[in-house]
Design a protein around this motif. Sequence first.
Motif, mmCIF file in Angstrom:
data_model
loop_
_atom_site.group_PDB
_atom_site.id
_atom_site.type_symbol
_atom_site.label_atom_id
_atom_site.label_comp_id
_atom_site.label_asym_id
_atom_site.label_seq_id
_atom_site.Cartn_x
_atom_site.Cartn_y
_atom_site.Cartn_z
ATOM 1 N N ILE A 67 0.863 -1.180 0.000
ATOM 2 C CA ILE A 67 0.000 0.000 0.000
ATOM 3 C C ILE A 67 0.905 1.237 0.000
ATOM 4 C CG2 ILE A 67 -1.717 1.284 1.348
ATOM 5 C CD1 ILE A 67 -2.747 -1.408 0.150
ATOM 6 N N ASN A 68 0.593 2.191 -0.871
ATOM 7 C CA ASN A 68 1.407 3.406 -0.968
ATOM 8 C C ASN A 68 0.969 4.510 -0.016
ATOM 9 O OD1 ASN A 68 3.193 2.516 -3.003
ATOM 10 N ND2 ASN A 68 1.610 2.863 -4.535
ATOM 11 N N ARG A 69 -0.324 4.555 0.272
ATOM 12 C CA ARG A 69 -0.794 5.573 1.200
ATOM 13 C C ARG A 69 -1.992 5.075 1.984
ATOM 14 N NH1 ARG A 69 -3.829 10.509 -1.549
ATOM 15 N NH2 ARG A 69 -5.328 9.337 -2.758
ATOM 16 N N LEU A 70 -2.051 5.537 3.214
ATOM 17 C CA LEU A 70 -3.095 5.167 4.157
ATOM 18 C C LEU A 70 -3.882 6.432 4.462
ATOM 19 C CD1 LEU A 70 -4.232 2.921 5.967
ATOM 20 C CD2 LEU A 70 -2.406 3.419 7.595
ATOM 21 N N LEU A 71 -5.195 6.348 4.354
ATOM 22 C CA LEU A 71 -6.072 7.507 4.506
ATOM 23 C C LEU A 71 -7.041 7.309 5.667
ATOM 24 C CD1 LEU A 71 -6.903 7.518 0.718
ATOM 25 C CD2 LEU A 71 -5.410 9.168 1.829
ATOM 26 N N LEU A 72 -7.501 8.412 6.224
ATOM 27 C CA LEU A 72 -8.543 8.368 7.251
ATOM 28 C C LEU A 72 -9.151 9.754 7.368
ATOM 29 C CD1 LEU A 72 -7.483 9.893 10.093
ATOM 30 C CD2 LEU A 72 -6.071 7.861 10.189
ATOM 31 N N GLU A 73 -10.236 9.829 8.099
ATOM 32 C CA GLU A 73 -10.815 11.131 8.426
ATOM 33 C C GLU A 73 -11.122 11.148 9.915
ATOM 34 O OE1 GLU A 73 -15.459 10.437 7.267
ATOM 35 O OE2 GLU A 73 -14.070 10.944 5.674
ATOM 36 N N VAL A 74 -11.046 12.327 10.490
ATOM 37 C CA VAL A 74 -11.273 12.488 11.922
ATOM 38 C C VAL A 74 -11.941 13.837 12.144
ATOM 39 C CG1 VAL A 74 -8.965 13.462 12.340
ATOM 40 C CG2 VAL A 74 -10.190 12.349 14.206
ATOM 41 N N SER A 75 -12.821 13.893 13.131
ATOM 42 C CA SER A 75 -13.480 15.149 13.454
ATOM 43 C C SER A 75 -12.458 16.175 13.934
ATOM 44 C CB SER A 75 -14.526 14.929 14.548
ATOM 45 O OG SER A 75 -15.026 16.177 15.001
ATOM 46 N N LYS A 76 -12.604 17.380 13.440
ATOM 47 C CA LYS A 76 -11.721 18.467 13.866
ATOM 48 C C LYS A 76 -11.838 18.698 15.376
ATOM 49 C CE LYS A 76 -10.527 23.192 12.586
ATOM 50 N NZ LYS A 76 -10.848 24.308 11.687
ATOM 51 N N LYS A 77 -12.989 18.348 15.947
ATOM 52 C CA LYS A 77 -13.207 18.508 17.391
ATOM 53 C C LYS A 77 -12.502 17.435 18.212
ATOM 54 C CE LYS A 77 -17.720 20.792 17.262
ATOM 55 N NZ LYS A 77 -19.121 20.665 17.683
ATOM 56 N N ASN A 78 -12.123 16.325 17.577
ATOM 57 C CA ASN A 78 -11.503 15.210 18.295
ATOM 58 C C ASN A 78 -9.983 15.415 18.334
ATOM 59 O OD1 ASN A 78 -10.748 12.801 19.444
ATOM 60 N ND2 ASN A 78 -12.117 11.561 18.186
ATOM 61 N N ILE A 79 -9.574 16.334 19.176
ATOM 62 C CA ILE A 79 -8.161 16.725 19.254
ATOM 63 C C ILE A 79 -7.287 15.559 19.716
ATOM 64 C CG2 ILE A 79 -6.546 18.268 20.448
ATOM 65 C CD1 ILE A 79 -8.917 20.339 20.387
ATOM 66 N N THR A 80 -7.794 14.743 20.637
ATOM 67 C CA THR A 80 -7.024 13.590 21.115
ATOM 68 C C THR A 80 -6.719 12.626 19.967
ATOM 69 O OG1 THR A 80 -8.027 13.789 23.296
ATOM 70 C CG2 THR A 80 -7.002 11.684 22.765
ATOM 71 N N ALA A 81 -7.738 12.328 19.161
ATOM 72 C CA ALA A 81 -7.535 11.417 18.027
ATOM 73 C C ALA A 81 -6.603 12.030 16.993
ATOM 74 C CB ALA A 81 -8.871 11.055 17.389
ATOM 75 N N GLU A 82 -6.769 13.311 16.738
ATOM 76 C CA GLU A 82 -5.903 13.955 15.756
ATOM 77 C C GLU A 82 -4.445 13.910 16.202
ATOM 78 O OE1 GLU A 82 -5.270 17.935 13.095
ATOM 79 O OE2 GLU A 82 -6.667 18.062 14.774
ATOM 80 N N ARG A 83 -4.180 14.156 17.467
ATOM 81 C CA ARG A 83 -2.804 14.062 17.978
ATOM 82 C C ARG A 83 -2.277 12.633 17.851
ATOM 83 N NH1 ARG A 83 -3.896 17.577 23.294
ATOM 84 N NH2 ARG A 83 -3.695 19.621 22.355
ATOM 85 N N PHE A 84 -3.147 11.660 18.143
ATOM 86 C CA PHE A 84 -2.767 10.250 18.020
ATOM 87 C C PHE A 84 -2.319 9.966 16.586
ATOM 88 C CE2 PHE A 84 -4.097 5.909 16.874
ATOM 89 C CZ PHE A 84 -3.318 5.168 17.756
ATOM 90 N N TYR A 85 -3.119 10.354 15.600
ATOM 91 C CA TYR A 85 -2.777 10.089 14.202
ATOM 92 C C TYR A 85 -1.522 10.855 13.777
ATOM 93 C CZ TYR A 85 -7.399 7.958 14.029
ATOM 94 O OH TYR A 85 -8.493 7.170 14.270
ATOM 95 N N ASN A 86 -1.366 12.056 14.262
ATOM 96 C CA ASN A 86 -0.177 12.844 13.912
ATOM 97 C C ASN A 86 1.111 12.161 14.379
ATOM 98 O OD1 ASN A 86 -1.789 14.764 12.714
ATOM 99 N ND2 ASN A 86 -1.684 16.213 14.413
#
Length: 146
Positions: free
Chosen positions: A97-116
């Motif tokens: 796989i060349n790229r992995l995609l997802l979407e996350v709510s802008k309000k879900n700061i904890t999840a966004e930090r996790f993915y970052n």
Amino acid sequence: MISIKQIYEKDIDLCCELDSNTISLWSKEQWVNEFKKDGVKVFGLALENLIIGICVLQVVLDEAQINYFAVNKKFRNKGLGTSLMNYLIKLCEELNINRLLLEVSKKNITAERFYNRFDFFTVGVRRNYYKDGSDALLKEKKLTTK
């Protein structure tokens, strides 16, 4: 003992139960439809025989989309979500796989930090995407395949 195993449609009630106790994203009908999609694999993060996390991965050619990722609230901040994400990234690399995609709510700061932490970068925004009116951040991770 922690393990990661594939979950099948017969285990759909486990998925619904975990979802209702975490992010409440999908109805049972939506879970049924997810299992029917081409290229979908569902993985469970298990502690002994208890499913404490679930990830839905959909592979299309050389790309993969994480359609669902959640860990039971009682088991967060213990490195278990990290174990599941590392497993998925390794699997994607093995599948070329060349790229992995997802979407996350802008309000879900904890999840966004996790993915970052896994080098997912925001590549787009879907305005007012979620029921609560929040935006969805589209995130991508480039993978180096073998």
